[in-house]
Design a protein around this motif. Structure first.
Motif, short mmCIF file in Angstrom:
data_model
loop_
_atom_site.label_atom_id
_atom_site.label_comp_id
_atom_site.label_asym_id
_atom_site.label_seq_id
_atom_site.Cartn_x
_atom_site.Cartn_y
_atom_site.Cartn_z
N UNK A 26 0.84 -1.21 0.00
CA UNK A 26 0.00 0.00 0.00
C UNK A 26 0.87 1.26 0.00
N UNK A 27 1.95 1.21 0.77
CA UNK A 27 2.86 2.36 0.85
C UNK A 27 3.51 2.63 -0.51
N UNK A 28 3.94 1.57 -1.19
CA UNK A 28 4.57 1.73 -2.50
C UNK A 28 3.57 2.19 -3.56
N UNK A 29 2.32 1.79 -3.43
CA UNK A 29 1.31 2.25 -4.39
C UNK A 29 1.12 3.77 -4.29
N UNK A 30 1.17 4.29 -3.06
CA UNK A 30 1.08 5.74 -2.88
C UNK A 30 2.29 6.42 -3.54
N UNK A 31 3.46 5.81 -3.38
CA UNK A 31 4.66 6.38 -3.99
C UNK A 31 4.54 6.40 -5.51
N UNK A 32 4.03 5.32 -6.09
CA UNK A 32 3.94 5.22 -7.55
C UNK A 32 3.06 6.33 -8.12
N UNK A 33 1.93 6.59 -7.46
CA UNK A 33 1.02 7.59 -8.03
C UNK A 33 1.52 9.02 -7.86
N UNK A 34 2.60 9.19 -7.11
CA UNK A 34 3.17 10.53 -6.94
C UNK A 34 4.50 10.71 -7.65
N UNK A 35 4.86 9.75 -8.49
CA UNK A 35 6.11 9.85 -9.24
C UNK A 35 5.83 9.82 -10.73
N UNK A 36 6.73 10.38 -11.49
CA UNK A 36 6.61 10.40 -12.94
C UNK A 36 7.89 9.85 -13.56
#
Length: 366
Positions: A26-36
């Motif tokens: 879940x933590x990594x999913x949040x990271x993914x949606x905030x990176x480009x």
């Protein structure tokens, strides 16, 4: 994509190193949606070199998209975050020689993408650092919505005066004091500490009297002109409230406070009740910059309180600034009969005798 405070709050704190896979996922999913910058990466690189000296390179790409997070290390490994929310370690698995002739070679470099089922805290922190570069300003803009733990993590990461100023505008009273303390704490990012102090030095940050005692107690006071400037502005803005700190239990606070008042409202009362020799000496240094001995003797003659009269006598006995005016010497002689206390009278008499200015001689020189 607009950064969200909820995402920042999630990413400021790393998931437990021994936590279950679901928490990390879940933590990594949040990271993914905030990176480009996710894109396919080469899984095979074919390099060729022929006898004519020409070099060529061809690549076979992955079907998934990845974001490289670290430079390739000497072991040819790179930490990557997949768009699917998994961390991968990309490494050179091996080489395949398709042609090996003098000055005529074709070699395939084959890369493996190993999915990390249990990433280490250090690997997760690499992700965190990358995301916070994008998200951290929103934390300062909505500072009042963050918990103490999240605030501490945010200031450790970084920021500047623009961020700190936005946060301070959202604080009042004790919360403003605690916020400024966080910004100037030794655990805060160096860039943040330096910019906040520079703002104080330039007068852009006037923190108020609520934080004055904390500023005066800082161990690196003499090395930080920004702290001194902020403290001075607090005294200038609220002199009456600042004066109350002359009763502060910490003598270091009182010692530094004495230097900040341009015109002490009631320095004699402070001197009379002060018990620390260093503070009394500092008050005396301040008085020497602003008054002459004759001024003190004039006040002595109009003073009724015996405690305050004795404080005046102490100041005259310990006066260190060079006395060159005859009227000051004559004033000191008059002080001998003005009720300054037995010990002060004895010591002042000795002082005048050492200078050859006692009694009649002083009057004749006048």
């Amino acid at each position: 994509m607009v950064p969200h405070l909820e995402d920042l709050v999630c990413l400021l704190i790393l998931p437990p190193s021994e936590g279950n896979r679901e928490e990390v996922s879940c933590w990594l999913e949040v990271a993914v949606r905030n990176l480009e910058g996710f894109r396919p990466q080469p899984s095979v690189i074919r390099r060729s070199h022929n006898v004519m000296g020409a070099r060529a390179e061809a690549r076979r790409w992955t079907t998934e998209s990845f974001l490289p997070l670290t430079p390739t290390n000497p072991r040819r490994e790179t930490l990557m975050l997949g768009s699917d929310g998994w961390l991968h370690l990309c490494r050179l698995e091996g080489q395949r020689n398709l042609r090996q002739r003098p000055n005529d070679t074709i070699v395939d470099e084959i890369y493996e993408f190993q999915r990390l089922e249990n990433p280490t805290p250090a690997q997760l922190d690499v992700v965190r650092q990358r995301v916070l570069l994008r998200l951290f300003p929103v934390g300062y803009q909505q500072w009042d919505l963050l918990s103490t733990q999240h605030r501490q993590e945010l200031v450790r990461f970084g920021g500047g005066w623009q961020d700190a100023g936005a946060a301070l505008e959202r604080c009042e009273g004790i919360e403003r004091v605690e916020t400024l303390q966080l910004f100037l704490d030794q655990h805060a990012a160096e860039s943040l500490r330096q910019e906040v102090q520079h703002a104080g030095l330039q007068g852009r940050l006037r923190p108020g009297v609520d934080v004055l005692a904390w500023l005066l107690a800082q161990p690196d006071w003499n090395l930080q002109p920004g702290l001194v400037a902020m403290a001075r502005s607090a005294v200038q803005d609220s002199p009456e409230e600042a004066w109350e700190l002359s009763r502060h239990p910490n003598p270091q606070v009182r010692l530094r406070l004495a230097d900040l008042f341009e015109n002490p409202a009631d320095w004699l009362s402070w001197l009379a009740r002060e018990t620390d020799d260093r503070v009394r000496d500092r008050i005396l240094r301040v008085l020497e910059r602003r008054y002459d001995p004759a001024d003190l003797v004039d006040q002595l003659h109009s003073e009724k309180d015996p405690v305050r009269r004795e404080a005046l006598g102490w100041a005259l006995v310990h006066w260190n600034r060079g006395i060159t005016r005859n009227q000051d010497w004559k004033a000191l002689n008059r002080a001998l009969s003005s009720g300054i206390g037995r010990e002060n009278r004895t010591r002042l008499k000795e002082k005048l005798a050492r200078q050859g200015r006692l009694g009649l001689r002083a009057r004749l020189l006048g």
